[in-house]
Write a protein that holds these residues in place. Structure first.
Motif, mmCIF file in Angstrom:
data_model
loop_
_atom_site.group_PDB
_atom_site.id
_atom_site.type_symbol
_atom_site.label_atom_id
_atom_site.label_comp_id
_atom_site.label_asym_id
_atom_site.label_seq_id
_atom_site.Cartn_x
_atom_site.Cartn_y
_atom_site.Cartn_z
ATOM 1 N N ALA A 80 33.456 -7.659 -5.553
ATOM 2 C CA ALA A 80 32.100 -7.111 -5.382
ATOM 3 C C ALA A 80 31.075 -8.206 -5.645
ATOM 4 O O ALA A 80 31.146 -8.917 -6.642
ATOM 5 N N GLU A 81 30.102 -8.331 -4.752
ATOM 6 C CA GLU A 81 29.069 -9.360 -4.855
ATOM 7 C C GLU A 81 27.710 -8.713 -4.588
ATOM 8 O O GLU A 81 27.555 -7.945 -3.637
ATOM 9 N N THR A 82 26.760 -9.026 -5.474
ATOM 10 C CA THR A 82 25.411 -8.470 -5.342
ATOM 11 C C THR A 82 24.554 -9.414 -4.510
ATOM 12 O O THR A 82 24.460 -10.598 -4.816
ATOM 13 N N ARG A 83 23.924 -8.866 -3.501
ATOM 14 C CA ARG A 83 23.059 -9.649 -2.623
ATOM 15 C C ARG A 83 21.700 -8.990 -2.523
ATOM 16 O O ARG A 83 21.513 -7.863 -2.948
ATOM 17 N N GLN A 84 20.796 -9.740 -1.933
ATOM 18 C CA GLN A 84 19.439 -9.234 -1.725
ATOM 19 C C GLN A 84 19.117 -9.209 -0.244
ATOM 20 O O GLN A 84 19.571 -10.071 0.520
ATOM 21 N N ARG A 85 18.356 -8.201 0.113
ATOM 22 C CA ARG A 85 17.901 -8.110 1.495
ATOM 23 C C ARG A 85 16.475 -7.572 1.503
ATOM 24 O O ARG A 85 16.031 -6.957 0.543
ATOM 25 N N ASP A 86 15.813 -7.852 2.586
ATOM 26 C CA ASP A 86 14.431 -7.403 2.747
ATOM 27 C C ASP A 86 14.417 -6.062 3.462
ATOM 28 O O ASP A 86 15.043 -5.901 4.533
ATOM 29 N N ILE A 87 13.730 -5.085 2.859
ATOM 30 C CA ILE A 87 13.569 -3.787 3.490
ATOM 31 C C ILE A 87 12.081 -3.491 3.590
ATOM 32 O O ILE A 87 11.276 -4.016 2.825
ATOM 33 N N THR A 88 11.743 -2.698 4.545
ATOM 34 C CA THR A 88 10.346 -2.347 4.783
ATOM 35 C C THR A 88 10.094 -0.948 4.268
ATOM 36 O O THR A 88 10.788 0.005 4.642
ATOM 37 N N ILE A 89 9.127 -0.835 3.368
ATOM 38 C CA ILE A 89 8.702 0.464 2.869
ATOM 39 C C ILE A 89 7.248 0.669 3.279
ATOM 40 O O ILE A 89 6.534 -0.290 3.591
ATOM 41 N N TYR A 90 6.847 1.902 3.303
ATOM 42 C CA TYR A 90 5.502 2.246 3.726
ATOM 43 C C TYR A 90 4.733 2.805 2.539
ATOM 44 O O TYR A 90 5.190 3.765 1.888
ATOM 45 N N GLU A 91 3.600 2.180 2.251
ATOM 46 C CA GLU A 91 2.732 2.636 1.169
ATOM 47 C C GLU A 91 1.523 3.359 1.773
ATOM 48 O O GLU A 91 1.046 3.010 2.864
ATOM 49 N N ARG A 92 1.080 4.368 1.031
ATOM 50 C CA ARG A 92 -0.101 5.117 1.461
ATOM 51 C C ARG A 92 -1.348 4.467 0.884
ATOM 52 O O ARG A 92 -1.544 4.461 -0.327
ATOM 53 N N VAL A 93 -2.180 3.908 1.774
ATOM 54 C CA VAL A 93 -3.415 3.229 1.366
ATOM 55 C C VAL A 93 -4.588 4.135 1.750
ATOM 56 O O VAL A 93 -4.748 4.495 2.917
ATOM 57 N N PRO A 94 -5.399 4.564 0.759
ATOM 58 C CA PRO A 94 -6.545 5.429 1.091
ATOM 59 C C PRO A 94 -7.612 4.656 1.858
ATOM 60 O O PRO A 94 -7.951 3.527 1.522
ATOM 61 N N GLU A 95 -8.141 5.290 2.912
ATOM 62 C CA GLU A 95 -9.182 4.692 3.751
ATOM 63 C C GLU A 95 -10.297 5.718 3.949
ATOM 64 O O GLU A 95 -10.035 6.864 4.316
ATOM 65 N N THR A 96 -11.523 5.301 3.681
ATOM 66 C CA THR A 96 -12.682 6.198 3.775
ATOM 67 C C THR A 96 -13.326 6.056 5.149
ATOM 68 O O THR A 96 -13.587 4.942 5.608
ATOM 69 N N ARG A 97 -13.525 7.245 5.769
ATOM 70 C CA ARG A 97 -14.157 7.267 7.098
ATOM 71 C C ARG A 97 -15.339 8.225 7.077
ATOM 72 O O ARG A 97 -15.405 9.134 6.252
ATOM 73 N N GLU A 98 -16.249 8.019 8.025
ATOM 74 C CA GLU A 98 -17.378 8.929 8.214
ATOM 75 C C GLU A 98 -17.092 9.830 9.415
ATOM 76 O O GLU A 98 -16.792 9.335 10.504
ATOM 77 N N VAL A 99 -17.184 11.162 9.182
ATOM 78 C CA VAL A 99 -16.865 12.150 10.217
ATOM 79 C C VAL A 99 -18.089 13.040 10.418
ATOM 80 O O VAL A 99 -18.708 13.503 9.447
ATOM 81 N N THR A 100 -18.437 13.239 11.670
ATOM 82 C CA THR A 100 -19.547 14.144 12.017
ATOM 83 C C THR A 100 -18.966 15.527 12.251
ATOM 84 O O THR A 100 -18.060 15.719 13.080
ATOM 85 N N GLN A 101 -19.490 16.511 11.539
ATOM 86 C CA GLN A 101 -18.945 17.869 11.562
ATOM 87 C C GLN A 101 -20.074 18.865 11.842
ATOM 88 O O GLN A 101 -21.182 18.716 11.327
ATOM 89 N N THR A 102 -19.806 19.816 12.703
ATOM 90 C CA THR A 102 -20.755 20.886 13.029
ATOM 91 C C THR A 102 -20.318 22.156 12.326
ATOM 92 O O THR A 102 -19.148 22.559 12.425
#
Length: 440
Positions: A80-102
């Motif tokens: 058994a041998e321990t190795r490293q690999r690169d994986i892609t994870i997705y983080e939730r980044v908050p983004e503020t937007r302006e919305v016009t609402q009626t």
């Protein structure tokens, strides 16, 4: 494939050994003058022109023999041998937007309407009313009352006084003394002991596994095949021409033992060892403690009350009568006249004007304000927060099984050429009869 080549080499060596022996036989055989060639082996000629004699000779022959040898082979093992690999994870980044609402807003609106109502109108009337009144008046009267007066006089009074004096007395009191004595005390001791328990543990065990492999096996047989021997060195006397003699009458016919191979594939069962995990029971010792009651003798300090005589003084009092003169106050009631006023009432009839109110119903009209909610469309701009998925590359540890080569010794069947001594019959010519040449 390697085993097949070894088997073929062994067969070829045996065939060559056999041909050598047969050729030796034919070279020593006497040539017959007749046209009939000599037969194979040690038999005499067919025409009985020459009578050869067979002789047993010891020869050394190479014989194949299967030998078991220990050879090192390379096996594949895994770690058994321990190795490293690169994986892609997705983080939730908050983004503020302006919305016009009626949206719809209910706006209150005040309106006016006319409505009828009934009002009670007061009507006042004047009337006379007779009533009785108590009119107060004062009247002076005379009375007698008792008044207290104080009179002082001298009185001789006898009284008793307690005169103190001291008296010595003897008493007994309890005195506490400390006495040491031996007391048997019981106490608890944890005595250690060893207890055997049963458990299970995982053991790697090599388990034999039966498997099959395909091998080649030579199932051939030996055959005696006729061959022509070489012409002897001296030429025949009767032929004159050695070449004609060798090709016709003087050429001997011999046989050689030939191995005819027949390679057959078949499945052979063999045993390989495979590692397996097995739960094996085992016994282990546990050190425990059990409570044990014991007794011991300890010195205990005990307080004992002992009577003891002592002298003490007592403060006593004795009564003594004495006489004194003192003023005594005496209160006596004396009659006294006095004047006082009394409030009295006399009834008197009077007349007054009284206003009486009566209500008359009257219909009137009034203006009433009321509120109505009117829908109104409005537009607004507001800020909202949206979570955006942003990819991120991180390091992750994982375990892989890496193969590596290990050398180990295994038994292998090897074909070896072993020298063995065998007895071979070789024909030897005797004295030739009439018409035959000299035996060589």
């Amino acid at each position: 494939m390697i085993q097949l080549m070894r088997v073929l080499c062994a067969v070829l060596a045996i065939v060559m050994a056999g041909s050598t022996v047969q050729a030796g036989k034919c070279k020593s055989q006497q040539c017959c003058v007749s046209a009939a060639p000599c037969l194979s082996g040690c038999n005499p000629c067919a025409t009985m022109a020459c009578k050869p004699v067979c002789q047993t000779v010891e020869r050394t022959v190479m014989v194949p023999e299967m030998v078991t040898e220990m050879r090192k082979i390379k096996c594949t093992a895994y770690r058994a041998e321990t190795r490293q690999r690169d994986i892609t994870i997705y983080e939730r980044v908050p983004e503020t937007r302006e919305v016009t609402q009626t949206f719809t807003v209910m706006r209150p609106e005040t309106r006016t309407r006319m409505e009828k109502y009934i009002a009670c109108k007061p009507v006042w009337k004047t009337s006379q009313k007779t009533y009785t009144v108590n009119v107060p008046y004062y009247e002076t009267r005379t009375g007698t009352r008792q008044v207290k007066k104080t009179f002082w006089k001298d009185v001789t009074q006898e009284y008793t006084v307690n005169v103190p004096y001291t008296e010595k007395r003897t008493g007994t009191r309890q005195v506490q003394k400390v006495v040491m004595k031996d007391v048997v005390q019981e106490y608890c001791v944890n005595v250690p002991y060893t207890e055997k328990r049963q458990g299970t543990r995982t053991v790697m065990k090599c388990v034999p596994v039966k498997r099959y492999r395909t091998v080649c096996e030579d199932q051939g047989h030996w055959e005696d095949r006729p061959i022509k021997a070489a012409c002897p060195a001296p030429a025949c006397d009767n032929c004159g021409n050695c070449g004609d003699c060798c090709q016709t009458a003087c050429a001997p016919v011999c046989t050689q033992r030939v191995w005819v191979p027949k390679i057959v594939q078949k499945k052979v069962e063999y045993t390989s060892y495979q590692q397996q995990c097995e739960q094996v029971p085992y016994t282990y010792e546990v050190r425990l403690c059990k409570p044990e009651k014991r007794t011991r003798t300890v010195k205990v300090c005990e307080t004992v009350c002992v009577p003891e005589k002592y002298t003490y003084e007592v403060q006593l009092c004795k009564p003594e009568k004495r006489t004194r003169t003192m003023k005594v106050c005496e209160v006596k009631c004396v009659p006294q006249e006095y004047t006082y006023q009394v409030k009295l009432c006399k009834q008197e009839t009077r007349t007054c004007d009284v206003k009486v109110c009566s209500y008359v119903k009257e219909e009137k009209t009034r203006e009433v304000n009321y509120t109505v909610c009117v829908p109104e469309q409005k537009t607004c701009t507001r800020k909202i927060t949206v979570c955006k998925r942003v990819p991120k590359v991180v390091k992750q540890n994982y375990t892989v099984c890496v193969p590596y080569t290990v050398e180990k010794e295994v038994p292998v069947q090897v074909c070896r050429q072993v020298a063995r001594k065998v007895l071979v019959q070789v024909p030897v010519c005797s004295a030739c009869e009439t018409g035959c040449s000299k035996c060589k």
